[in-house]
Design a protein around this motif. Structure first.
Motif, PDB file in Angstrom:
ATOM      1  N   ILE A  44       0.712  -1.347   0.034  1.00  0.00           N
ATOM      2  CA  ILE A  44       0.127   0.113  -0.016  1.00  0.00           C
ATOM      3  C   ILE A  44       0.837   1.321  -0.141  1.00  0.00           C
ATOM      4  O   ILE A  44       0.760   2.295  -0.723  1.00  0.00           O
ATOM      5  CB  ILE A  44      -1.086   0.107   1.294  1.00  0.00           C
ATOM      6  CG1 ILE A  44      -1.944  -1.243   1.001  1.00  0.00           C
ATOM      7  CG2 ILE A  44      -1.632   1.438   1.393  1.00  0.00           C
ATOM      8  CD1 ILE A  44      -2.762  -1.405   2.393  1.00  0.00           C
ATOM      9  N   PHE A  45       1.903   1.030   0.686  1.00  0.00           N
ATOM     10  CA  PHE A  45       2.868   2.359   0.918  1.00  0.00           C
ATOM     11  C   PHE A  45       3.454   2.561  -0.369  1.00  0.00           C
ATOM     12  O   PHE A  45       3.357   3.690  -0.916  1.00  0.00           O
ATOM     13  CB  PHE A  45       3.812   2.152   1.947  1.00  0.00           C
ATOM     14  CG  PHE A  45       4.988   3.142   1.945  1.00  0.00           C
ATOM     15  CD1 PHE A  45       4.831   4.366   2.776  1.00  0.00           C
ATOM     16  CD2 PHE A  45       6.322   3.055   1.283  1.00  0.00           C
ATOM     17  CE1 PHE A  45       5.720   5.421   2.730  1.00  0.00           C
ATOM     18  CE2 PHE A  45       6.980   3.827   1.116  1.00  0.00           C
ATOM     19  CZ  PHE A  45       6.875   5.226   2.012  1.00  0.00           C
ATOM     20  N   ALA A  46       3.818   1.530  -1.260  1.00  0.00           N
ATOM     21  CA  ALA A  46       4.547   1.686  -2.357  1.00  0.00           C
ATOM     22  C   ALA A  46       3.616   2.291  -3.335  1.00  0.00           C
ATOM     23  O   ALA A  46       3.830   3.220  -4.511  1.00  0.00           O
ATOM     24  CB  ALA A  46       5.144   0.352  -3.057  1.00  0.00           C
ATOM     25  N   TYR A  47       2.322   1.882  -3.487  1.00  0.00           N
ATOM     26  CA  TYR A  47       1.184   2.076  -4.333  1.00  0.00           C
ATOM     27  C   TYR A  47       0.991   3.417  -4.140  1.00  0.00           C
ATOM     28  O   TYR A  47       0.701   4.363  -5.269  1.00  0.00           O
ATOM     29  CB  TYR A  47       0.097   1.473  -4.268  1.00  0.00           C
ATOM     30  CG  TYR A  47      -0.916   1.630  -5.184  1.00  0.00           C
ATOM     31  CD1 TYR A  47      -1.184   1.212  -6.428  1.00  0.00           C
ATOM     32  CD2 TYR A  47      -2.124   2.187  -4.797  1.00  0.00           C
ATOM     33  CE1 TYR A  47      -2.089   1.368  -7.321  1.00  0.00           C
ATOM     34  CE2 TYR A  47      -3.249   2.789  -5.589  1.00  0.00           C
ATOM     35  CZ  TYR A  47      -3.039   2.056  -6.840  1.00  0.00           C
ATOM     36  OH  TYR A  47      -4.052   2.330  -7.508  1.00  0.00           O
ATOM     37  N   GLN A  48       1.096   4.004  -2.918  1.00  0.00           N
ATOM     38  CA  GLN A  48       0.627   5.362  -2.800  1.00  0.00           C
ATOM     39  C   GLN A  48       1.730   6.558  -2.952  1.00  0.00           C
ATOM     40  O   GLN A  48       1.522   7.611  -3.489  1.00  0.00           O
ATOM     41  CB  GLN A  48       0.138   5.672  -1.273  1.00  0.00           C
ATOM     42  CG  GLN A  48      -1.324   4.786  -1.034  1.00  0.00           C
ATOM     43  CD  GLN A  48      -2.140   5.536  -1.764  1.00  0.00           C
ATOM     44  OE1 GLN A  48      -2.438   6.673  -2.009  1.00  0.00           O
ATOM     45  NE2 GLN A  48      -3.567   4.699  -2.101  1.00  0.00           N
ATOM     46  N   PHE A  49       2.960   5.953  -3.172  1.00  0.00           N
ATOM     47  CA  PHE A  49       4.288   7.087  -2.787  1.00  0.00           C
ATOM     48  C   PHE A  49       5.199   6.701  -3.770  1.00  0.00           C
ATOM     49  O   PHE A  49       6.157   7.733  -3.912  1.00  0.00           O
ATOM     50  CB  PHE A  49       4.964   7.126  -1.485  1.00  0.00           C
ATOM     51  CG  PHE A  49       3.768   7.497  -0.301  1.00  0.00           C
ATOM     52  CD1 PHE A  49       3.256   8.786  -0.302  1.00  0.00           C
ATOM     53  CD2 PHE A  49       3.216   6.614   0.303  1.00  0.00           C
ATOM     54  CE1 PHE A  49       2.485   9.046   0.772  1.00  0.00           C
ATOM     55  CE2 PHE A  49       2.311   6.941   1.549  1.00  0.00           C
ATOM     56  CZ  PHE A  49       1.855   8.213   1.438  1.00  0.00           C
ATOM     57  N   ILE A  50       5.267   5.616  -4.509  1.00  0.00           N
ATOM     58  CA  ILE A  50       6.407   5.562  -5.572  1.00  0.00           C
ATOM     59  C   ILE A  50       5.924   5.537  -6.527  1.00  0.00           C
ATOM     60  O   ILE A  50       4.942   4.668  -7.129  1.00  0.00           O
ATOM     61  CB  ILE A  50       7.079   3.963  -5.161  1.00  0.00           C
ATOM     62  CG1 ILE A  50       7.580   3.996  -3.789  1.00  0.00           C
ATOM     63  CG2 ILE A  50       8.170   3.774  -6.436  1.00  0.00           C
ATOM     64  CD1 ILE A  50       8.372   2.558  -3.630  1.00  0.00           C
ATOM     65  N   PRO A  51       6.040   6.614  -7.580  1.00  0.00           N
ATOM     66  CA  PRO A  51       5.643   6.587  -9.010  1.00  0.00           C
ATOM     67  C   PRO A  51       6.197   5.695  -9.898  1.00  0.00           C
ATOM     68  O   PRO A  51       7.258   4.915  -9.797  1.00  0.00           O
ATOM     69  CB  PRO A  51       6.028   7.911  -9.302  1.00  0.00           C
ATOM     70  CG  PRO A  51       7.344   8.101  -8.710  1.00  0.00           C
ATOM     71  CD  PRO A  51       7.257   7.518  -7.338  1.00  0.00           C
ATOM     72  N   VAL A  94       1.948  -4.637 -12.142  1.00  0.00           N
ATOM     73  CA  VAL A  94       2.169  -5.996 -11.685  1.00  0.00           C
ATOM     74  C   VAL A  94       3.553  -6.367 -11.477  1.00  0.00           C
ATOM     75  O   VAL A  94       3.717  -7.044 -10.551  1.00  0.00           O
ATOM     76  CB  VAL A  94       1.433  -6.825 -12.704  1.00  0.00           C
ATOM     77  CG1 VAL A  94       1.556  -8.513 -12.088  1.00  0.00           C
ATOM     78  CG2 VAL A  94       0.056  -6.713 -13.029  1.00  0.00           C
ATOM     79  N   VAL A  95       4.525  -6.128 -12.412  1.00  0.00           N
ATOM     80  CA  VAL A  95       5.841  -6.291 -12.086  1.00  0.00           C
ATOM     81  C   VAL A  95       6.226  -5.784 -10.934  1.00  0.00           C
ATOM     82  O   VAL A  95       7.199  -5.984 -10.070  1.00  0.00           O
ATOM     83  CB  VAL A  95       6.724  -5.834 -13.634  1.00  0.00           C
ATOM     84  CG1 VAL A  95       8.188  -5.716 -13.089  1.00  0.00           C
ATOM     85  CG2 VAL A  95       6.165  -6.647 -14.705  1.00  0.00           C
ATOM     86  N   ALA A  96       5.957  -4.385 -10.702  1.00  0.00           N
ATOM     87  CA  ALA A  96       6.613  -3.498  -9.781  1.00  0.00           C
ATOM     88  C   ALA A  96       6.008  -3.959  -8.420  1.00  0.00           C
ATOM     89  O   ALA A  96       6.999  -3.994  -7.330  1.00  0.00           O
ATOM     90  CB  ALA A  96       6.374  -2.068  -9.964  1.00  0.00           C
ATOM     91  N   LEU A  97       4.833  -4.101  -8.331  1.00  0.00           N
ATOM     92  CA  LEU A  97       4.202  -4.483  -7.003  1.00  0.00           C
ATOM     93  C   LEU A  97       4.111  -5.875  -6.615  1.00  0.00           C
ATOM     94  O   LEU A  97       4.508  -6.199  -5.450  1.00  0.00           O
ATOM     95  CB  LEU A  97       2.750  -3.926  -6.982  1.00  0.00           C
ATOM     96  CG  LEU A  97       2.507  -2.516  -6.758  1.00  0.00           C
ATOM     97  CD1 LEU A  97       1.030  -2.044  -7.158  1.00  0.00           C
ATOM     98  CD2 LEU A  97       3.005  -1.732  -5.286  1.00  0.00           C
ATOM     99  N   TYR A  98       4.172  -6.681  -7.376  1.00  0.00           N
ATOM    100  CA  TYR A  98       4.136  -8.137  -7.108  1.00  0.00           C
ATOM    101  C   TYR A  98       5.580  -8.920  -7.574  1.00  0.00           C
ATOM    102  O   TYR A  98       5.970  -9.802  -6.953  1.00  0.00           O
ATOM    103  CB  TYR A  98       2.825  -8.898  -8.129  1.00  0.00           C
ATOM    104  CG  TYR A  98       2.717 -10.317  -7.578  1.00  0.00           C
ATOM    105  CD1 TYR A  98       1.798 -10.769  -6.247  1.00  0.00           C
ATOM    106  CD2 TYR A  98       3.292 -11.140  -8.445  1.00  0.00           C
ATOM    107  CE1 TYR A  98       1.864 -12.077  -5.970  1.00  0.00           C
ATOM    108  CE2 TYR A  98       3.150 -12.761  -8.074  1.00  0.00           C
ATOM    109  CZ  TYR A  98       2.491 -13.006  -7.037  1.00  0.00           C
ATOM    110  OH  TYR A  98       2.199 -14.258  -6.641  1.00  0.00           O
TER     111      TYR A  98
END
Length: 498
Positions: free
Chosen positions: A170-177, A364-368
């Protein structure tokens, strides 16, 4: 007596349950009366210019490239010594036979090529099979309360791991472009989140072992969901991992990280060629990268490093590989494999829909995918370090039994952070192999009992884990069989041309 690794019936006590079920679904081999004990000669560790660490004649000990100075206890060649084997037994260790290999440079003594780990050769000097304690004696040394499973506590660890992993995402989704400039941040996210997500992986692993709860339905449900989410076929791996426990460090029937023999098999020939072409340092980097990145999928899909008697297995297709006595998925296990496939394919379908809905594969690549690869690296790294090192032997059937195999597992220091996140899977793994039904939160107490009662069998290597991994990647290519039955890793030596 052949018993399922996960018996469905209840027995009188947790210890009785552990003793009644083999740590694997295969019958144990009858032990041989042949004595295999040996002693190491007086030698110290020195560094060679090639980067390999070899044994030399007595001198002031130098520091290994791993940063650990090792010293062998005084013992002369050809002598024997007596030592206590816990439980009041005395074991006589005999001197080692002289082993030689003919190379282009002439005959080379293998004992001059042993690379000591932090174990300092302890595992190379075992008691004879008939002098080992029985499985029942080993289990009896562990306190009764170590076998107790607490469902609420186990579920708490599962939920905590899932919650921490979700918070990272959730943190990455919200704050990392999702930009090229943010790639370093995404790499950091993958390393942190994959490390955290290894905790739920370990909890699912405990479910597969029956260490999570007395409620079998709840246990399999939690394990199935967690492992499927990480693309692990739950029941398939439950079975193959039980085989691994039942045949630890067995040269033909083991499962995962079974070594090749010099002169046999194509992989070790390719690795030796790479080492010769690139040099020791580059080879170690390439070897570690290969094992940690593609080792896990190659095992699931092709049975890489699995037991030679089982052939090229596949955790998603149970009809691959040997289908007779040594079938990895016999009988009803085939249907369980197909049930495992459903969970994995459902997650893959969900990931594909996510990419479709997002209009790009990159979320998908970045988050999973990034964290998923890190989880795989942790998994393979742990298992590699738990059963492999330069002075940890493997055995063929006539020189192997379950107790010997279980005590060829190694505990290592991972530090409080990783022990917390990963439930001490690497620092209490000997106890886990002695009885896989002990929950991780009781494993420390079980470990202390094993240390106290079987000090000559329990293995602990204090070498920092990154240094141990480097040593294993550098020097553990293939083994040579010694005349006393053990198969030991030794550095590559060019054979003499015919």
């Amino acid at each position: 007596r052949e018993t399922s690794a996960h018996a469905s019936h209840r027995v009188a006590t947790p210890r009785d349950e552990a003793a009644a079920s083999l740590t694997g679904p295969l019958p144990l081999l009858a032990p041989s009366a042949r004595s295999l004990a040996m002693a190491l000669p007086v030698q110290h560790v020195s560094a060679r210019a090639t980067g390999a660490i070899a044994l030399s004649q007595p001198r002031l000990p130098r520091r290994m490239t791993s940063g650990v100075a090792l010293r062998a206890a005084p013992r002369s060649i050809g002598s024997s010594s007596s030592r206590s084997l816990g439980v009041g037994r005395v074991v006589r260790a005999q001197s080692a036979p002289v082993e030689t290999v003919t190379t282009a440079a002439g005959d080379v003594k293998l004992e001059d090529k042993i690379v000591f780990s932090g174990l300092q050769g302890k595992a190379l000097n075992p008691p004879a099979l008939e002098q080992l304690p029985s499985k029942a004696e080993v289990l009896a040394a562990i306190p009764e309360e170590c076998f107790e499973r607490d469902t609420a506590r186990s579920m708490g660890y599962a939920l905590l791991g899932v919650a921490m992993t979700a918070l990272c995402a959730i943190f990455a989704y919200q704050f990392i472009p999702l930009t090229a400039a943010a790639i370093p941040a995404w790499v950091a996210y993958a390393l942190v989140t994959g490390t955290v997500a290894t905790g739920p992986w370990v909890v699912a692993h405990e479910c597969g072992h029956g260490a999570f709860s007395d409620n079998k339905l709840l246990q399999d449900t939690v394990g199935y969901v967690l492992h499927s989410a990480l693309l692990v076929p739950y029941f398939s791996w439950q079975r193959s991992h039980a085989v691994h426990h039942s045949r630890t460090n067995h040269m033909t029937e083991g499962e995962t990280h079974v070594p090749e023999v010099y002169g046999e098999g194509g992989l070790q020939k390719a690795l030796c060629a790479i080492r010769e072409a690139c040099g020791v340092r580059v080879f170690a980097i390439l070897h570690a990268a290969m094992v940690l990145t593609v080792g896990w999928p190659m095992y699931l899909l092709r049975g890489a490093s699995g037991g030679p008697v089982r052939g090229k297995t596949n955790h998603f297709w149970p009809w691959a590989g040997e289908q007779q006595r040594h079938s990895l998925f016999p009988g009803s296990w085939k249907q369980k494999v197909l049930k495992s496939d459903i969970g994995v394919f459902a997650v893959l379908a969900g990931l594909a829909y996510w990419a479709y809905a997002a209009g790009s594969i990159w979320p998908v690549v970045a988050l999973y995918v990034g964290p998923y690869l890190v989880v795989n690296a942790w998994l393979v790294g742990y298992t590699w370090l738990q059963h492999t090192d330069t002075d940890i032997p493997h055995y063929y059937g006539e020189d192997w039994n379950w107790v010997r195999g279980a005590f060829l597992t190694v505990d290592r220091p991972y530090g409080p952070v990783f022990d917390f996140l990963h439930h001490k899977i690497g620092s209490t793994h000997v106890a886990h192999h002695v009885c896989h039904q002990i929950p991780h939160y009781n494993a420390s107490k079980a470990t202390e009992a094993l240390k106290k009662n079987f000090p000559d069998l329990y293995l602990y290597d204090p070498t920092p884990c990154h240094q141990a991994l480097w040593r294993i990647a550098r020097d553990c290519i293939a083994v040579r069989k010694w005349s006393d039955g053990k198969s030991v890793y030794s550095p590559y030596m060019e054979p003499k041309a015919a």
